[in-house]
Write an enzyme that holds these catalytic residues in place. Structure first.
Site, mmCIF file in Angstrom:
data_model
loop_
_atom_site.group_PDB
_atom_site.id
_atom_site.type_symbol
_atom_site.label_atom_id
_atom_site.label_comp_id
_atom_site.label_asym_id
_atom_site.label_seq_id
_atom_site.Cartn_x
_atom_site.Cartn_y
_atom_site.Cartn_z
ATOM 1 N N CYS A 48 0.865 -1.180 0.000
ATOM 2 C CA CYS A 48 0.000 0.000 0.000
ATOM 3 C C CYS A 48 0.907 1.238 0.000
ATOM 4 O O CYS A 48 2.057 1.180 0.431
ATOM 5 C CB CYS A 48 -0.861 -0.048 1.268
ATOM 6 S SG CYS A 48 -1.791 1.434 1.639
ATOM 7 N N HIS A 49 0.373 2.353 -0.455
ATOM 8 C CA HIS A 49 1.177 3.583 -0.459
ATOM 9 C C HIS A 49 1.684 3.947 0.938
ATOM 10 O O HIS A 49 2.731 4.580 1.072
ATOM 11 C CB HIS A 49 0.368 4.748 -1.037
ATOM 12 C CG HIS A 49 0.349 4.758 -2.535
ATOM 13 N ND1 HIS A 49 1.364 5.302 -3.282
ATOM 14 C CD2 HIS A 49 -0.538 4.254 -3.419
ATOM 15 C CE1 HIS A 49 1.095 5.141 -4.573
ATOM 16 N NE2 HIS A 49 -0.052 4.504 -4.681
ATOM 17 N N THR A 50 0.961 3.533 1.966
ATOM 18 C CA THR A 50 1.394 3.890 3.321
ATOM 19 C C THR A 50 2.699 3.171 3.697
ATOM 20 O O THR A 50 3.512 3.721 4.438
ATOM 21 C CB THR A 50 0.262 3.590 4.330
ATOM 22 O OG1 THR A 50 -0.892 4.303 3.902
ATOM 23 C CG2 THR A 50 0.627 4.032 5.738
ATOM 24 N N HIS A 70 0.883 -4.042 5.900
ATOM 25 C CA HIS A 70 -0.343 -4.023 6.705
ATOM 26 C C HIS A 70 -1.549 -4.518 5.928
ATOM 27 O O HIS A 70 -2.679 -4.349 6.371
ATOM 28 C CB HIS A 70 -0.586 -2.613 7.266
ATOM 29 C CG HIS A 70 -0.790 -1.574 6.201
ATOM 30 N ND1 HIS A 70 0.251 -1.064 5.458
ATOM 31 C CD2 HIS A 70 -1.906 -0.968 5.737
ATOM 32 C CE1 HIS A 70 -0.224 -0.183 4.597
ATOM 33 N NE2 HIS A 70 -1.531 -0.112 4.745
ATOM 34 N N GLU A 71 -1.310 -5.088 4.727
ATOM 35 C CA GLU A 71 -2.427 -5.589 3.922
ATOM 36 C C GLU A 71 -2.119 -7.051 3.616
ATOM 37 O O GLU A 71 -1.378 -7.344 2.675
ATOM 38 C CB GLU A 71 -2.485 -4.755 2.628
ATOM 39 C CG GLU A 71 -3.841 -4.654 2.007
ATOM 40 C CD GLU A 71 -3.852 -3.750 0.773
ATOM 41 O OE1 GLU A 71 -4.306 -2.602 0.887
ATOM 42 O OE2 GLU A 71 -3.422 -4.194 -0.297
ATOM 43 N N CYS A 100 -11.093 -3.913 20.380
ATOM 44 C CA CYS A 100 -11.025 -4.620 21.672
ATOM 45 C C CYS A 100 -12.423 -4.852 22.224
ATOM 46 O O CYS A 100 -12.650 -5.736 23.043
ATOM 47 C CB CYS A 100 -10.163 -3.845 22.673
ATOM 48 S SG CYS A 100 -10.960 -2.376 23.365
ATOM 49 N N CYS A 103 -12.984 -0.488 24.955
ATOM 50 C CA CYS A 103 -12.481 0.872 25.204
ATOM 51 C C CYS A 103 -13.587 1.883 24.848
ATOM 52 O O CYS A 103 -14.587 1.538 24.220
ATOM 53 C CB CYS A 103 -11.187 1.137 24.442
ATOM 54 S SG CYS A 103 -11.386 1.416 22.665
ATOM 55 N N CYS A 106 -14.343 1.859 21.153
ATOM 56 C CA CYS A 106 -15.088 0.684 20.681
ATOM 57 C C CYS A 106 -16.553 0.761 21.096
ATOM 58 O O CYS A 106 -17.430 0.306 20.368
ATOM 59 C CB CYS A 106 -14.457 -0.596 21.223
ATOM 60 S SG CYS A 106 -13.006 -1.123 20.289
ATOM 61 N N CYS A 114 -10.321 2.045 17.682
ATOM 62 C CA CYS A 114 -9.971 1.428 18.970
ATOM 63 C C CYS A 114 -8.594 1.933 19.409
ATOM 64 O O CYS A 114 -7.638 1.926 18.638
ATOM 65 C CB CYS A 114 -9.916 -0.096 18.810
ATOM 66 S SG CYS A 114 -9.327 -0.958 20.279
ATOM 67 N N ARG A 118 -2.979 1.508 20.796
ATOM 68 C CA ARG A 118 -2.493 2.486 19.808
ATOM 69 C C ARG A 118 -1.089 3.006 20.146
ATOM 70 O O ARG A 118 -0.281 3.249 19.246
ATOM 71 C CB ARG A 118 -3.491 3.649 19.704
ATOM 72 C CG ARG A 118 -3.110 4.717 18.686
ATOM 73 C CD ARG A 118 -3.082 4.191 17.286
ATOM 74 N NE ARG A 118 -2.624 5.136 16.294
ATOM 75 C CZ ARG A 118 -1.352 5.386 16.028
ATOM 76 N NH1 ARG A 118 -0.391 4.764 16.689
ATOM 77 N NH2 ARG A 118 -1.028 6.257 15.079
ATOM 78 N N CYS A 177 -6.630 -3.389 3.822
ATOM 79 C CA CYS A 177 -6.510 -1.923 3.829
ATOM 80 C C CYS A 177 -7.253 -1.284 2.657
ATOM 81 O O CYS A 177 -8.337 -0.765 2.820
ATOM 82 C CB CYS A 177 -5.061 -1.446 3.842
ATOM 83 S SG CYS A 177 -4.960 0.363 3.924
ATOM 84 N N ARG A 285 -2.881 -2.793 -7.316
ATOM 85 C CA ARG A 285 -2.307 -3.609 -6.253
ATOM 86 C C ARG A 285 -1.524 -4.770 -6.857
ATOM 87 O O ARG A 285 -1.983 -5.393 -7.821
ATOM 88 C CB ARG A 285 -3.412 -4.199 -5.360
ATOM 89 C CG ARG A 285 -3.952 -3.224 -4.330
ATOM 90 C CD ARG A 285 -2.881 -2.872 -3.325
ATOM 91 N NE ARG A 285 -3.391 -2.194 -2.149
ATOM 92 C CZ ARG A 285 -3.346 -0.868 -1.969
ATOM 93 N NH1 ARG A 285 -2.846 -0.068 -2.881
ATOM 94 N NH2 ARG A 285 -3.796 -0.342 -0.834
HETATM 95 N N1 AHE Z 1 1.801 7.130 11.612
HETATM 96 C C1 AHE Z 1 1.122 7.920 10.681
HETATM 97 C C2 AHE Z 1 -0.367 7.698 10.706
HETATM 98 C C3 AHE Z 1 -0.714 7.351 9.363
HETATM 99 C C4 AHE Z 1 -2.183 7.085 9.207
HETATM 100 O O1 AHE Z 1 -2.987 8.011 9.185
HETATM 101 N N2 AHE Z 1 -2.545 5.840 9.072
HETATM 102 C C5 AHE Z 1 -3.893 5.469 8.759
HETATM 103 C C6 AHE Z 1 -3.820 4.205 8.004
HETATM 104 S S1 AHE Z 1 -3.110 4.394 6.430
HETATM 105 C C7 AHE Z 1 -3.509 2.955 5.637
HETATM 106 O O2 AHE Z 1 -2.962 2.920 4.425
HETATM 107 C C8 AHE Z 1 -4.689 5.170 9.994
HETATM 108 O O3 AHE Z 1 -5.563 4.369 10.011
HETATM 109 N N3 AHE Z 1 -4.459 5.849 11.034
HETATM 110 C C9 AHE Z 1 -5.142 5.618 12.269
HETATM 111 C C10 AHE Z 1 -4.145 5.707 13.364
HETATM 112 O O4 AHE Z 1 -4.542 5.567 14.520
HETATM 113 O O5 AHE Z 1 -2.967 5.924 13.051
HETATM 114 C C11 AHE Z 1 1.469 9.375 10.803
HETATM 115 O O6 AHE Z 1 1.640 10.010 9.750
HETATM 116 O O7 AHE Z 1 1.560 9.878 11.923
HETATM 117 ZN ZN ZN Z 2 -2.825 0.950 3.561
HETATM 118 ZN ZN ZN Z 3 -11.162 -0.764 21.725
#
Ligand code: AHE
Ligand code: ZN
Ligand code: ZN
Length: 290
Positions: A48-50, A70-71, A100, A103, A106, A114, A118, A177, A285
């Site tokens: 994924c781009h992330t 993550h995918e 969970c 929390c 949730c 959730c 984190r 994802c 993908r």
């Molecule tokens: N660590 C990053 C956060 C990046 C971000 O926003 N992630 C998304 C998922 S990207 C999927 O491709 C996300 O779900 N975030 C929720 C979370 O709790 O991080 C930064 O830039 O700080």
């Molecule tokens: Zn992603």
């Molecule tokens: Zn939770």
């Protein structure tokens, strides 16, 4: 239990030793799951781009060396103490947003975010603040609580969805994802994309991408004064544990398209090529098979 339960597993993984450098395929050691953790054999993962964003060094939470990804989708190899919802052989999708079920987040139907683990997840660690991965005597960080760029990975039991055993893992990995994020942003949160494109008076624009640390977005106040709504969502707003099995079922029932998003399927060793295919726009993908 599998023959490997309770033992350290040596397997293949793509390690990001430092930011801005291609991944290197290494043999890594994966420790057994501790209490409320599950060790999974990842069968298929996509990029994924992330992952690329974190590898580039732009992610303020990025830590190295790390196993990204993550995918993915896989099969439970063994479970730690106190795990009741999963057993060896279950087909699963790792979840970077857990559920969970207890929390404050949730319990609130307005969000899927959730927060139970984190903090440690952002630190690249398991909830007990340690890592299950080592390579060449060095500890590796986890990523987004999933680290699917390893043939075996360990996740918290709240970060896992059990899916239909008949689901093709090389396709449904995309529900980890990309597809869930885009589909959910539309059906759960809005009907339109850009703020400028959404309807005056009631349109909603939803931000779903990631941006480099410190970057900001702006709009003319007029866009908001005239009733447009600007919001954001992660993972399509799906409460993950309960929703992902349903999305897999929608796919199995041919109501949700997934196959159409797989541009290429390659062996895992070609993971750096799948980053290139994504950057050059040649793929939506690429699914990697171990
Ligand atoms: N660590 C990053 C956060 C990046 C971000 O926003 N992630 C998304 C998922 S990207 C999927 O491709 C996300 O779900 N975030 C929720 C979370 O709790 O991080 C930064 O830039 O700080
Ligand atoms: Zn992603
Ligand atoms: Zn939770």
């Amino acid at each position: 239990m599998a023959g490997t339960a309770g033992q350290v597993i040596k397997c293949k993984a793509a390690v990001a030793w430092e930011a801005g450098v291609p991944l290197s395929i290494e043999e890594v050691e994966v420790a057994p799951p501790k209490a409320h953790e599950v060790r999974i054999q990842i069968v298929a993962t996509s990029v994924c781009h992330t992952d690329s964003y974190t590898l580039s060094g732009s992610d303020s939470e990025g830590r190295f060396p790390v196993i990204l990804g993550h995918e993915g989708a896989g099969i439970v190899e063994s479970v730690g103490e106190g795990v009741t919802s999963f057993k060896t052989g279950d087909r699963v999708i790792p979840l970077y947003i857990p559920q969970c079920g207890e929390c404050k987040f949730c319990l609130n139907p307005k969000t899927n975010l959730c927060q139970k683990i984190r903090v440690t997840q952002g630190q690249g660690l398991m909830p007990d603040k340690t890592s299950r991965f080592t390579c060449k005597g060095q500890q590796l960080y986890h990523y987004m609580g999933t680290s699917t760029f390893s043939e075996y990975t360990v996740v918290a039991d709240i970060s896992l969805a059990k899916i239909d055993n008949a689901a093709p893992l090389e396709k449904v990995c995309l529900l980890g994802c990309g597809i869930s994020t885009g589909y959910g942003a539309v059906v759960n949160v809005a009907k339109r994309a850009a703020l400028e494109a959404c309807h005056k008076g009631w349109g909603t624009s939803v931000i779903i991408g990631v941006a480099p640390a410190g970057h900001e977005i702006a709009t003319r106040p007029f866009q908001l004064v005239t009733g447009r709504i600007w919001k954001g969502t992660a993972f399509g707003g799906w409460k993950s544990v309960q929703s992902i099995p349903k999305l897999v079922k929608e796919y199995m029932d041919k109501k949700l398209k997934v196959d159409e998003f797989v541009s290429f399927t390659l062996p895992f060793n070609q993971i750096n090529e799948s980053f290139d295919l994504m950057h050059t726009g040649k793929s939506i993908r690429t699914v990697l098979l171990y």
